[in-house]
Design an enzyme around this catalytic site. Structure first.
Site, PDB file in Angstrom:
ATOM      1  N   TYR A  10       0.818  -1.118   0.088  1.00  0.00           N
ATOM      2  CA  TYR A  10      -0.041  -0.024  -0.172  1.00  0.00           C
ATOM      3  C   TYR A  10       0.907   1.366   0.102  1.00  0.00           C
ATOM      4  O   TYR A  10       1.814   1.248   0.650  1.00  0.00           O
ATOM      5  CB  TYR A  10      -0.786  -0.068   1.192  1.00  0.00           C
ATOM      6  CG  TYR A  10      -1.790  -0.991   1.345  1.00  0.00           C
ATOM      7  CD1 TYR A  10      -3.087  -0.884   0.547  1.00  0.00           C
ATOM      8  CD2 TYR A  10      -1.655  -2.519   1.722  1.00  0.00           C
ATOM      9  CE1 TYR A  10      -4.159  -1.862   0.631  1.00  0.00           C
ATOM     10  CE2 TYR A  10      -2.688  -3.335   1.634  1.00  0.00           C
ATOM     11  CZ  TYR A  10      -3.904  -3.200   1.147  1.00  0.00           C
ATOM     12  OH  TYR A  10      -4.789  -4.011   0.890  1.00  0.00           O
ATOM     13  N   SER A  11       0.501   2.222  -0.655  1.00  0.00           N
ATOM     14  CA  SER A  11       0.913   3.506  -0.671  1.00  0.00           C
ATOM     15  C   SER A  11       0.865   4.285   0.596  1.00  0.00           C
ATOM     16  O   SER A  11      -0.244   4.254   0.959  1.00  0.00           O
ATOM     17  CB  SER A  11       0.510   4.313  -1.986  1.00  0.00           C
ATOM     18  OG  SER A  11       1.074   4.000  -3.128  1.00  0.00           O
ATOM     19  N   CYS A  28      -0.856   8.206 -10.920  1.00  0.00           N
ATOM     20  CA  CYS A  28      -0.957   7.340  -9.829  1.00  0.00           C
ATOM     21  C   CYS A  28      -2.481   6.578  -9.997  1.00  0.00           C
ATOM     22  O   CYS A  28      -3.440   7.642  -9.738  1.00  0.00           O
ATOM     23  CB  CYS A  28      -0.459   7.436  -8.501  1.00  0.00           C
ATOM     24  SG  CYS A  28      -0.569   5.841  -7.492  1.00  0.00           S
ATOM     25  N   GLU A  40       2.648   5.072 -11.714  1.00  0.00           N
ATOM     26  CA  GLU A  40       2.487   3.998 -10.636  1.00  0.00           C
ATOM     27  C   GLU A  40       1.028   3.583 -10.673  1.00  0.00           C
ATOM     28  O   GLU A  40       0.149   4.233 -10.296  1.00  0.00           O
ATOM     29  CB  GLU A  40       2.876   4.389  -9.383  1.00  0.00           C
ATOM     30  CG  GLU A  40       3.133   3.052  -8.416  1.00  0.00           C
ATOM     31  CD  GLU A  40       3.846   3.554  -7.211  1.00  0.00           C
ATOM     32  OE1 GLU A  40       5.212   3.617  -7.013  1.00  0.00           O
ATOM     33  OE2 GLU A  40       3.268   3.598  -6.268  1.00  0.00           O
ATOM     34  N   TYR A  77      -2.003   0.240 -11.552  1.00  0.00           N
ATOM     35  CA  TYR A  77      -2.210  -0.991 -11.333  1.00  0.00           C
ATOM     36  C   TYR A  77      -3.544  -1.439 -11.832  1.00  0.00           C
ATOM     37  O   TYR A  77      -4.271  -0.827 -12.246  1.00  0.00           O
ATOM     38  CB  TYR A  77      -2.512  -1.068  -9.635  1.00  0.00           C
ATOM     39  CG  TYR A  77      -2.877  -0.119  -9.061  1.00  0.00           C
ATOM     40  CD1 TYR A  77      -4.058   0.016  -8.747  1.00  0.00           C
ATOM     41  CD2 TYR A  77      -1.659   0.999  -8.493  1.00  0.00           C
ATOM     42  CE1 TYR A  77      -4.599   1.259  -8.090  1.00  0.00           C
ATOM     43  CE2 TYR A  77      -2.343   2.002  -7.605  1.00  0.00           C
ATOM     44  CZ  TYR A  77      -3.867   2.274  -7.694  1.00  0.00           C
ATOM     45  OH  TYR A  77      -4.288   3.255  -6.847  1.00  0.00           O
TER      46      TYR A  77
END
Ligand code: A2P
Length: 396
Positions: A195-196, A354, A394, A396
């Site tokens: 987790y960021s 992101c 970044e 996902y």
């Protein structure tokens, strides 16, 4: 030693790897495998397709050694760190030729974002992998707040964790691992989830070892449900920190453009809070493009209203507001073409993307249009910004 005996071997750094299994799942030729200790690459099977490189969340996959004989799986299982590059003496030129070949392949593997990721030049040097599954840091939950409206299905939470007296040094943009308790239906330990960090370097509570995470409850998600259900006082096993490139410039004159959807906002909350708390009058500008279905589902909607526009220019893109056209972050960027183009011409500007993988292409196309509008070539600028640590993706 003849040049033909030199091999460039693909290896995984056991010190940085978080054992998330992404590489093993990605590898199309089953060259990656693991035991209880390490993830390893079988040199006899690896065909250098490099499919595993960009999905790796830590960069531990991107390691190479020139060697006269391949390291065996047993060698790799026993490592706690990568071996040093051996001196190959008089075969240096042959080595260089092989290195160039692999570098060219790697450049392609990182092409989506314009080349290999590097940190901004003024970023502080991060600490990495201080804690792992065998030796986790134990954090205590000191807060768990819902970030989205109570009447929407989308449950996104701000979870605050304290390490008390245990030093857990982080920088904005880094991630941490969470070790979910229990085992899966095959009796194996659950994988660590990354987790960021959503808080600034000096802690969610200033000057304490504490941090915040932005977590979305996923249907059947093992770790997200575990985290979202945590109560004050619960203890959590944590690993990390991880990440050495998606970091904020330390230079107060740096302009920061942040583009995100959903929980991709986590690192940008960290960036914004650091500036807001420590240098609200920094000369560098900050711009945020944030996409969500509607305001009720936009994490940090309330707190963001309180951040002055002079510190952070906010542009929200809503895709599902009844009666309004579907708007994505890339649409809002095009609407802000003039200020964005002005920032693109500055060598002091850093861009971060992101969130959803799907937005990558749209954001890239918007930056291309915005650049073209002022006679710049995004195709030329992107690898330059990338190599200078000024363009970060970044997704996902
Ligand atoms: P959509 O309404 O099409 O799903 P969340 O994570 O809360 O679902 O928010 C993600 C946001 O990103 C949503 O508004 C979603 O819109 C939007 N989105 C989906 N696909 C893309 C894309 N390709 N580019 C930009 N934004 C996207």
């Amino acid at each position: 030693m003849p040049a033909t005996e030199i091999l460039k071997q693909h290896l995984i750094d056991p010190e940085i790897c978080i054992r998330c299994n992404t590489c093993e799942e990605t590898c199309p030729v089953d060259a990656i495998t693991h035991d209880d200790n390490n993830y390893v690459v079988d040199a006899a099977k690896c065909n250098f397709c490099l499919d595993c490189i960009s999905p790796c969340p830590t960069g531990s996959i991107d390691n190479w050694r020139m060697t006269p004989a391949a390291f065996s799986l047993e060698d790799q299982y026993s490592w706690s760190e990568l071996p040093a590059q051996v001196d190959l003496g008089d075969v240096a030129s042959a080595v260089e030729a092989i290195e160039d070949e692999v570098d060219a392949l790697l450049t392609q593997a990182h092409a989506g974002a314009g080349g290999k990721s590097v940190a901004p030049s003024s970023a502080l040097k991060p600490a990495i992998n201080q804690f792992n599954r065998a030796r986790p840091a134990i954090a205590t939950v000191i807060g768990n707040y819902r970030l989205t409206a109570p009447d929407v299905d989308n449950d996104v939470r701000h979870i605050i964790l304290s390490f008390a007296e245990t030093p857990f040094p982080v920088l904005e943009g880094q991630s941490v691992g969470v070790v979910p308790p229990g085992v899966d239906d095959k009796g194996e330990k659950h994988r660590i989830r990354l987790y960021s960090i959503a808080s600034p370097r000096h802690g969610e509570k200033p000057n304490t070892y504490s941090l915040a995470l932005t977590v979305k409850r996923e249907p059947h998600g093992v770790c997200s449900n575990y985290l979202c259900d945590l109560k004050k006082g619960d203890r959590v096993k944590m690993t990390g920190p991880f990440g050495a490139t998606f970091l904020m410039p330390n230079d107060p004159a740096a302009n920061i453009v942040m583009i995100c959807t959903g929980t991709g906002s986590a690192p940008f909350r960290g960036f914004t809070e650091w500036r807001r708390r420590t240098m609200p009058n920094a000369p560098g500008r900050m711009m945020l493009f944030f996409g969500a279905r509607r305001p009720e589902e936009l994490p940090y909607f309330g707190p963001l209203q309180k951040v002055p526009e002079t510190l952070l220019a906010k542009h929200f893109a809503y895709s599902r507001v009844p009666g309004e056209p579907k708007t994505y972050v890339q649409d809002m960027m095009r609407k802000q073409a003039a200020p964005l183009a002005e920032l693109m011409t500055s060598p002091q500007t850093y861009i971060y993307v992101c969130g959803l993988k799907g937005m990558e292409q749209g954001v890239d196309a918007a930056l291309d249009d915005i650049c073209r509008g002022v006679g710049l070539s995004w195709a030329a600028l992107r690898p330059d910004m990338r190599a200078g640590g000024r363009y970060h993706v970044e997704t996902y």
